[in-house]
Design an enzyme around this catalytic site. Structure first.
Site, PDB file in Angstrom:
ATOM      1  N   ASP A  90       0.837   2.575   4.103  1.00  0.00           N
ATOM      2  CA  ASP A  90       0.064   4.023   2.557  1.00  0.00           C
ATOM      3  C   ASP A  90       0.378   4.644   2.752  1.00  0.00           C
ATOM      4  O   ASP A  90       0.373   5.559   3.706  1.00  0.00           O
ATOM      5  CB  ASP A  90      -1.024   3.918   3.885  1.00  0.00           C
ATOM      6  CG  ASP A  90      -2.449   5.076   3.716  1.00  0.00           C
ATOM      7  OD1 ASP A  90      -2.038   5.067   2.325  1.00  0.00           O
ATOM      8  OD2 ASP A  90      -3.177   5.231   4.445  1.00  0.00           O
ATOM      9  N   HIS A 136       1.149  -1.141   0.323  1.00  0.00           N
ATOM     10  CA  HIS A 136       0.028  -0.042   0.272  1.00  0.00           C
ATOM     11  C   HIS A 136       1.103   1.534  -0.101  1.00  0.00           C
ATOM     12  O   HIS A 136       1.185   1.542   0.935  1.00  0.00           O
ATOM     13  CB  HIS A 136      -1.170  -0.147   1.341  1.00  0.00           C
ATOM     14  CG  HIS A 136      -1.881   0.526   1.125  1.00  0.00           C
ATOM     15  ND1 HIS A 136      -3.055   0.403   1.390  1.00  0.00           N
ATOM     16  CD2 HIS A 136      -2.166   2.108   0.750  1.00  0.00           C
ATOM     17  CE1 HIS A 136      -3.736   1.886   1.494  1.00  0.00           C
ATOM     18  NE2 HIS A 136      -3.607   2.827   0.747  1.00  0.00           N
TER      19      HIS A 136
END
Lengths: 436, 311
Positions: free
Chosen positions: A313, A68
């Site tokens: 992320d 991610h």
């Protein structure tokens, strides 16, 4: 030939966590053994020059895989691009990164996916693998050409950044994706519950007068997607899980045999909502930092396998964007260069997570789930490796970050434990924290 | 004595001694304000910038008057609602003001934390004139000043604040300030506007106004933003008013001649009836007068010289 001597190998794919000698030849792992004589090494080199590295006091593990990351290219190269992002990756110990599809334009066609893949190859650092959107234009309505995109190198589909609000579209996506065998990565966020909230709803948001996002904004969609996955037999991966309810829902779904995996972000394991200050936009992130109870549940879920993997992320933004009042700054933390060290320092050294579990969750687990090369040091596999010095300290400063972004909560702080050598396919790409 | 701080950003960060010092100074300032010729040379040559990103008539005027009485030069910058995508950022505006060598900036902004954000950038002092839903310290100080004027020492007194406390910077600042002075504060509103997370302020939270009125020394109604109805936070003005509106009848339940306050501007007939608003119990106009005195005190305490204004 490369000979890594007396290094502590952590390779959960082979259930290894012990001192070993590792030989690398022609970009591949040649041998791993706890007892290797000089003669043996000479013999295996077959006349080739031997470069010996004394690995005493250091760890060697498979190059980490981050499923991610937001690399912002194409379209928002002021925040990051594939070159700077993949440089940041190898500096942080990642040899494979999955690039999220919410660029400008979004990656909803094979041609665009091929571009991302090609830019990664041109950069020549980490392996960059594209994720395609689930729906055209990320509008949450019509499905993309999933089969064609898979041909173009896409390894998963996600409308990350935006939740697919229409449950029927999500259901159809989970059905159709079966053609490809790839997972749908779901960004679980009910847009009505989340509203224009800025941080997790709780006493901290109440105190500061920052609009709250309830935990349910995530959990209700987690529940929905688990039910839809069970019903369709699709393959689901849940991005950035942040609440205790979500962990419990996943635990129960897994017990029923639902085809689901989940990831957690390092910042959700380290910080909580009480750590946020009104002017500290580095901790403004979505999903928002949760409560202490949530954090404990996430750590427990990761340790017991309910949560399969860690993912950064990585969300780079420009300094100007983050230098705004809290409500106006964008969500996101840039973390490729700090995530591993932070997890090591805050969670491994403190005994909250085992080092072996961390490496597994960041290498073998994502490789298995997304069908990727790497995540292992088994002989014969590509030598994507990290040599990690647990004593190496570094002050996180703009001058030593190679990402374009500075939006990390560790700016100005010292972290301990860093990758000091990183190889991609046997090629050394980072040495002593400098990129080669 | 000046305040040992550059900025006044909120009452959460202020200690009791500082609050008392401000209230004490405001008393003197009120005396000056009540003079027929109200002009002092104290802050001659000092510049005060009013930077208002939200429409506000009374707060801006109040600050402007306060600065002028003290002899400072004032400039008002009214900016249309800040936009993330266009227009100058608060950061750049701050840099511009810095370059103009202002001594004090009064900021009103729709983002919680914007005053601290500005204060971090500027060498000049910053007074928070309302930042989002976070704090409105001068309003709370003038409220406290008004309560003390009427009731004397506030320790042990009961103050009920009723309305949209979730979205209210006035409620937050009052809760912090009053708590520090030993006041029993109760925040009241429907569960949607007074939700559990407001418990973070460390004061009592309830949804039943009538049950907490007995014994209340002060009842403060907050302005209800009528657009909250559209967001579904309450069903109708009719029901809101029925449950939480201050009426003469309802105020009898306090069992004493309670003080009624409102930060203004009022929605008459919604959170407060005409009769109550215009009654002798209501100190709403006095709050406005005291607001100037409090702001004079703060401006003086932040950028005044060492000279004692009383002398």
């Amino acid at each position: 030939m490369l000979w890594l001597k007396d290094v502590w190998v952590v390779d959960p794919s082979q259930k290894l966590s012990s001192p070993q000698s590792v030989l690398v030849k022609e970009g591949k792992i040649l041998a791993i053994s706890s007892s290797m004589s000089d003669e043996e090494v000479q013999f295996k080199a077959q006349g080739e020059a031997i470069e010996t590295i004394n690995g005493q006091g250091k760890f060697l593990f498979p190059g980490l895989i981050d499923v991610h990351t937001h690399l912002r290219e194409p379209g928002q190269e002021d925040k990051e691009d594939i070159l700077s992002g993949s440089r940041a990756a190898v500096r942080g110990g990642f040899t494979t990164i999955l690039a999220m599809a919410n660029t400008q334009p979004v990656i909803d066609k094979r041609a665009l996916a091929e571009f991302v893949r090609l830019q990664g190859e041109r950069a020549g650092y980490a392996h960059v693998l594209p994720i395609g959107t689930v729906t055209k234009g990320m509008q949450g309505e019509e499905l993309v050409e999933m089969a064609d995109m898979k041909e173009g190198g896409v390894v998963a589909f996600s409308d990350d950044g935006k939740n697919i609000q229409n449950s029927e579209v999500m259901r159809l996506a989970l059905e159709y994706v079966k053609l490809t065998g790839l997972p749908i990565i779901s960004h679980c966020e009910d847009k009505y519950l989340a509203g224009d909230g800025l941080m997790r709803r709780g006493t901290a948001s109440g105190r500061m007068g920052l609009k709250g996002i309830p935990a349910s904004a995530e959990s209700v969609i987690v529940a929905r997607d688990l039910i839809l996955t069970e019903e369709t037999g699709g393959k689901l991966h849940l991005a950035h899980i942040s609440t205790a309810e979500s962990v419990e829902l996943i635990r129960r779904a897994k017990a029923r045999g639902v085809n689901v995996t989940a990831e957690v972000n390092p910042h959700h394991l380290i910080f909580c909502d009480e750590d946020i200050h009104l002017t500290d936009t580095a901790l403004k992130v979505n999903p928002p930092l949760a409560s202490q109870e949530d954090r404990a549940a996430l750590i427990e879920g990761l340790q017991d396998g309910t949560i399969d993997m860690i993912a950064t992320d990585h969300a780079p933004h420009t300094q100007a964007e983050k230098a705004r009042p809290f409500a106006e700054a964008p969500f996101g933390i840039a973390s490729l260069e700090t995530a591993l060290s932070a997890v090591y320092q805050y969670l491994v050294l403190t005994g909250k997570l085992s080092w072996e579990r961390v490496i597994e969750a960041w290498s073998h687990s994502p490789a298995k789930r997304f069908g990727l090369k790497g995540g292992t040091l088994k002989p014969g596999t590509s030598a994507d490796m990290v040599l990690f010095d647990p004593g190496y300290k570094e002050v996180i400063e703009p001058s030593n970050l190679v990402s374009k972004a500075r939006n990390t909560p560790f700016l100005g702080k010292t972290l301990q434990g860093f990758p000091v050598m990183v190889w991609v396919e046997g090629r050394l790409v980072q040495r002593n924290r400098m990129l080669l | 004595m000046k305040l040992q701080r550059k900025d006044v950003l909120g009452l959460e960060e202020m200690d009791v001694e500082e609050i008392r010092q401000i209230l004490q100074t405001a008393k003197v300032m009120k005396g000056i304000l009540m003079r027929p010729i109200k002009k002092l040379p104290t802050l001659k040559g000092k510049s005060v910038v009013n930077l208002f990103y939200e429409a506000s008539t009374r707060t801006r005027t109040s600050f402007e008057m306060a600065a002028k009485v003290l002899g400072a030069d004032t400039t008002s910058i009214a900016v249309a609602q800040s936009s993330v995508s266009k227009g100058e950022s608060l950061y750049d505006t701050a840099k511009t003001i810095q370059a103009m060598r202002a001594d004090l900036v009064i900021l009103r902004h729709s983002s919680s934390g914007s005053a601290s954000f500005l204060a971090d950038i500027l060498d000049a002092g910053v007074i928070n004139a309302g930042d989002g839903q976070h704090e409105h310290p001068t309003q709370a100080l003038l409220d406290i000043f008004t309560m003390e004027e009427k009731l004397g020492d506030l320790e042990g007194k009961n103050v009920v604040i009723v309305g949209d406390v979730l979205h209210s910077r006035v409620a937050r600042s009052n809760a912090w300030g009053l708590r520090k002075l030993g006041v029993n504060v109760t925040l009241v509103g429907p569960p949607t506007l007074a939700p559990a997370e407001m418990g973070g302020l460390g004061v009592k939270l309830t949804h039943d106004l009538d049950s907490v009125l007995p014994g209340a020394d002060v009842v403060m109604a907050l302005r209800l933003q009528l657009e909250r109805q559209k967001s579904g936070l309450f069903p109708s003005l009719r029901e809101y008013s029925h449950l939480y509106g201050l009426t003469t009848e309802r105020l009898k339940k306090t069992g004493k001649q309670s003080v009624v306050m409102h930060p203004g501007p009022m929605n008459r007939g919604v959170e407060i009836s005409d009769e109550v608003a215009d009654s002798a119990q209501a100190l709403i106009e006095r709050q406005v007068t005291n607001g100037v005195a409090i702001r004079m005190a703060l401006i003086y305490l932040l950028i005044g010289g060492s000279a004692n204004v009383v002398a």
